[in-house]
Design a protein around this motif. Structure first.
Motif, PDB file in Angstrom:
ATOM      1  N   LYS A  73      -0.385  33.176  36.678  1.00 19.37           N
ATOM      2  CA  LYS A  73      -1.257  33.142  37.846  1.00 19.37           C
ATOM      3  C   LYS A  73      -2.707  33.099  37.375  1.00 19.37           C
ATOM      4  O   LYS A  73      -3.036  33.583  36.289  1.00 19.37           O
ATOM      5  CB  LYS A  73      -1.006  34.360  38.733  1.00 19.37           C
ATOM      6  N   VAL A  74      -3.563  32.519  38.203  1.00 16.38           N
ATOM      7  CA  VAL A  74      -4.957  32.348  37.819  1.00 16.38           C
ATOM      8  C   VAL A  74      -5.676  33.696  37.807  1.00 16.38           C
ATOM      9  O   VAL A  74      -5.719  34.405  38.818  1.00 16.38           O
ATOM     10  CB  VAL A  74      -5.675  31.382  38.775  1.00 16.38           C
ATOM     11  N   SER A  75      -6.248  34.036  36.647  1.00 25.64           N
ATOM     12  CA  SER A  75      -6.997  35.287  36.534  1.00 25.64           C
ATOM     13  C   SER A  75      -8.501  35.047  36.575  1.00 25.64           C
ATOM     14  O   SER A  75      -9.261  35.865  37.095  1.00 25.64           O
ATOM     15  CB  SER A  75      -6.633  36.016  35.237  1.00 25.64           C
ATOM     16  N   THR A  76      -8.923  33.890  36.035  1.00 23.82           N
ATOM     17  CA  THR A  76     -10.352  33.576  35.982  1.00 23.82           C
ATOM     18  C   THR A  76     -10.545  32.072  36.147  1.00 23.82           C
ATOM     19  O   THR A  76      -9.742  31.284  35.645  1.00 23.82           O
ATOM     20  CB  THR A  76     -10.963  34.008  34.631  1.00 23.82           C
ATOM     21  N   VAL A  77     -11.586  31.681  36.852  1.00 26.67           N
ATOM     22  CA  VAL A  77     -11.953  30.267  36.978  1.00 26.67           C
ATOM     23  C   VAL A  77     -13.375  30.088  36.455  1.00 26.67           C
ATOM     24  O   VAL A  77     -14.316  30.695  36.971  1.00 26.67           O
ATOM     25  CB  VAL A  77     -11.860  29.781  38.440  1.00 26.67           C
ATOM     26  N   ASN A  78     -13.510  29.270  35.412  1.00 29.21           N
ATOM     27  CA  ASN A  78     -14.822  28.975  34.834  1.00 29.21           C
ATOM     28  C   ASN A  78     -15.279  27.584  35.266  1.00 29.21           C
ATOM     29  O   ASN A  78     -14.482  26.639  35.286  1.00 29.21           O
ATOM     30  CB  ASN A  78     -14.762  29.036  33.312  1.00 29.21           C
ATOM     31  N   ILE A  79     -16.547  27.463  35.600  1.00 24.45           N
ATOM     32  CA  ILE A  79     -17.121  26.178  35.997  1.00 24.45           C
ATOM     33  C   ILE A  79     -17.559  25.438  34.736  1.00 24.45           C
ATOM     34  O   ILE A  79     -18.495  25.857  34.055  1.00 24.45           O
ATOM     35  CB  ILE A  79     -18.306  26.379  36.948  1.00 24.45           C
ATOM     36  N   ILE A  80     -16.892  24.342  34.416  1.00 24.81           N
ATOM     37  CA  ILE A  80     -17.251  23.543  33.243  1.00 24.81           C
ATOM     38  C   ILE A  80     -18.325  22.519  33.599  1.00 24.81           C
ATOM     39  O   ILE A  80     -19.306  22.349  32.905  1.00 24.81           O
ATOM     40  CB  ILE A  80     -16.011  22.832  32.665  1.00 24.81           C
ATOM     41  N   SER A  81     -18.109  21.821  34.683  1.00 28.81           N
ATOM     42  CA  SER A  81     -19.102  20.873  35.201  1.00 28.81           C
ATOM     43  C   SER A  81     -18.974  20.877  36.714  1.00 28.81           C
ATOM     44  O   SER A  81     -17.919  20.520  37.250  1.00 28.81           O
ATOM     45  CB  SER A  81     -18.848  19.464  34.643  1.00 28.81           C
ATOM     46  N   GLY A  82     -20.011  21.294  37.408  1.00 30.82           N
ATOM     47  CA  GLY A  82     -19.885  21.511  38.841  1.00 30.82           C
ATOM     48  C   GLY A  82     -20.366  20.367  39.713  1.00 30.82           C
ATOM     49  O   GLY A  82     -20.969  19.400  39.241  1.00 30.82           O
ATOM     50  N   PHE A  83     -20.078  20.497  41.010  1.00 29.59           N
ATOM     51  CA  PHE A  83     -20.574  19.533  41.994  1.00 29.59           C
ATOM     52  C   PHE A  83     -22.072  19.700  42.237  1.00 29.59           C
ATOM     53  O   PHE A  83     -22.725  18.807  42.760  1.00 29.59           O
ATOM     54  CB  PHE A  83     -19.840  19.707  43.324  1.00 29.59           C
ATOM     55  N   GLY A  84     -22.581  20.884  41.902  1.00 28.16           N
ATOM     56  CA  GLY A  84     -23.990  21.151  42.176  1.00 28.16           C
ATOM     57  C   GLY A  84     -24.211  21.764  43.534  1.00 28.16           C
ATOM     58  O   GLY A  84     -25.353  21.909  43.979  1.00 28.16           O
ATOM     59  N   ASP A  85     -23.132  22.142  44.202  1.00 27.32           N
ATOM     60  CA  ASP A  85     -23.235  22.825  45.495  1.00 27.32           C
ATOM     61  C   ASP A  85     -21.941  23.607  45.741  1.00 27.32           C
ATOM     62  O   ASP A  85     -20.842  23.053  45.591  1.00 27.32           O
ATOM     63  CB  ASP A  85     -23.457  21.821  46.630  1.00 27.32           C
ATOM     64  N   GLN A  86     -22.084  24.867  46.046  1.00 31.68           N
ATOM     65  CA  GLN A  86     -20.967  25.751  46.384  1.00 31.68           C
ATOM     66  C   GLN A  86     -19.900  25.817  45.279  1.00 31.68           C
ATOM     67  O   GLN A  86     -18.712  25.989  45.558  1.00 31.68           O
ATOM     68  CB  GLN A  86     -20.327  25.327  47.712  1.00 31.68           C
ATOM     69  N   ASP A  87     -20.328  25.692  44.034  1.00 31.63           N
ATOM     70  CA  ASP A  87     -19.360  25.713  42.943  1.00 31.63           C
ATOM     71  C   ASP A  87     -18.677  27.071  42.789  1.00 31.63           C
ATOM     72  O   ASP A  87     -17.485  27.135  42.484  1.00 31.63           O
ATOM     73  CB  ASP A  87     -20.028  25.310  41.628  1.00 31.63           C
ATOM     74  N   THR A  88     -19.419  28.143  42.991  1.00 29.74           N
ATOM     75  CA  THR A  88     -18.812  29.468  42.908  1.00 29.74           C
ATOM     76  C   THR A  88     -17.790  29.661  44.018  1.00 29.74           C
ATOM     77  O   THR A  88     -16.708  30.216  43.799  1.00 29.74           O
ATOM     78  CB  THR A  88     -19.898  30.563  42.982  1.00 29.74           C
ATOM     79  N   ALA A  89     -18.120  29.191  45.219  1.00 28.93           N
ATOM     80  CA  ALA A  89     -17.190  29.283  46.339  1.00 28.93           C
ATOM     81  C   ALA A  89     -15.915  28.484  46.051  1.00 28.93           C
ATOM     82  O   ALA A  89     -14.802  28.934  46.343  1.00 28.93           O
ATOM     83  CB  ALA A  89     -17.843  28.777  47.625  1.00 28.93           C
ATOM     84  N   ILE A  90     -16.074  27.293  45.462  1.00 31.35           N
ATOM     85  CA  ILE A  90     -14.916  26.469  45.102  1.00 31.35           C
ATOM     86  C   ILE A  90     -14.075  27.167  44.052  1.00 31.35           C
ATOM     87  O   ILE A  90     -12.840  27.202  44.135  1.00 31.35           O
ATOM     88  CB  ILE A  90     -15.366  25.086  44.611  1.00 31.35           C
ATOM     89  N   ALA A  91     -14.729  27.759  43.053  1.00 37.43           N
ATOM     90  CA  ALA A  91     -14.003  28.485  42.007  1.00 37.43           C
ATOM     91  C   ALA A  91     -13.203  29.636  42.603  1.00 37.43           C
ATOM     92  O   ALA A  91     -12.040  29.871  42.220  1.00 37.43           O
ATOM     93  CB  ALA A  91     -14.990  29.005  40.958  1.00 37.43           C
TER      94      ALA A  91
END
Length: 251
Positions: free
Chosen positions: A190-208
């Motif tokens: 199961k997913v424990s952590t989500v790291n942003i490697i290359s983001g959309f530039g908007d709401q990336d934390t929310a997406i993660a």
């Protein structure tokens, strides 16, 4: 009677062997796992082989994203003059027509093309320009040595009803048309952590956070403790009720 039973058994056996059971892969997986990736136009179809049930298709490589094709003629499963819906679905036959455009992924130009060959239809009325632009940017990113060998998976929500939670984000105004996220998995897959490697530039934390909460894939289909999700943004799909505009595919 015995002959009839044998004939039925043979027919059933043939249908079983020729059953079309395609393995669906994500856009990023298809790019990494194939030698040739290109935008093509079908120029002509001809030369039915009624025994092998194949035909030839002359194509134009409109844009090559990966590889060096050694021919512009493909061998295709099926017969000319039919759409894919009219052909034998159990045999994965593919009805190409003159003028059709596709984004296609090939192991080589020598393989027999079928509906299981990774491909996306590109229609002018169906956001083709946005699809190509997003994939071109994603593919360029994937060529970087630091990411191209990682395992990518399709984004899937088990309890999805209509659009995914990602496409349900309000007031989404991305600066980039693709994003890549790294998912760390616990011992239960199961997913424990989500790291942003290359983001959309908007709401990336929310997406993660939504990926961590809603992403699902069968545990047996995951090896290791780390996978990646590559997403593309197709603005033309925002107003389409059941089509995701943030997705790992190009529906």
């Amino acid at each position: 009677m015995k002959r009839i039973v044998i004939l039925i058994a043979l027919l059933l056996g043939f249908n079983f062997l020729s059953a079309c059971d395609c393995v669906v892969s994500s856009l990023a997986e298809n790019y990494n796992n194939n030698l040739i990736v290109a935008e093509i136009t079908i120029l002509n179809t001809y030369d039915n082989d009624l025994v092998k049930r194949t035909y030839k298709a002359d194509i134009k490589f409109d844009k090559i994203f990966k590889g060096v094709p050694n021919t512009s003629t493909l061998t295709v499963s099926g017969l000319t003059g039919f759409s894919s819906e009219d052909l034998l679905g159990d045999a994965c036959e593919f009805g190409l027509k003159k003028g059709d455009k596709y984004l296609i992924f090939l192991r080589s130009t020598e393989e027999i093309i079928s509906t299981c060959t990774p491909h996306y239809r590109l229609d002018k009325k169906d956001a083709a320009k946005s699809k190509i632009t997003a994939t071109e940017n994603l593919f360029s990113f994937l060529e970087k040595a630091t990411v191209k060998n990682y395992s990518f998976k399709s984004y899937f929500e088990n309890n999805k009803d209509g659009k995914s939670s990602l496409s349900g984000l309000k007031n989404f105004n991305p600066k980039n048309n693709f994003a890549v996220y790294e998912l760390l998995l616990d011992s239960d897959k199961k997913v424990s952590t989500v790291n942003i490697i290359s983001g959309f530039g908007d709401q990336d934390t929310a997406i993660a956070n939504l990926i961590k909460k809603n992403f699902w894939i069968h545990p047996l289909k995951i090896s290791g403790d780390k996978i990646r999700i590559a997403l593309v943004y197709i603005p033309e799909y925002v107003k389409i009720k059941y089509r995701d505009h943030i997705s790992s595919e190009l529906y």
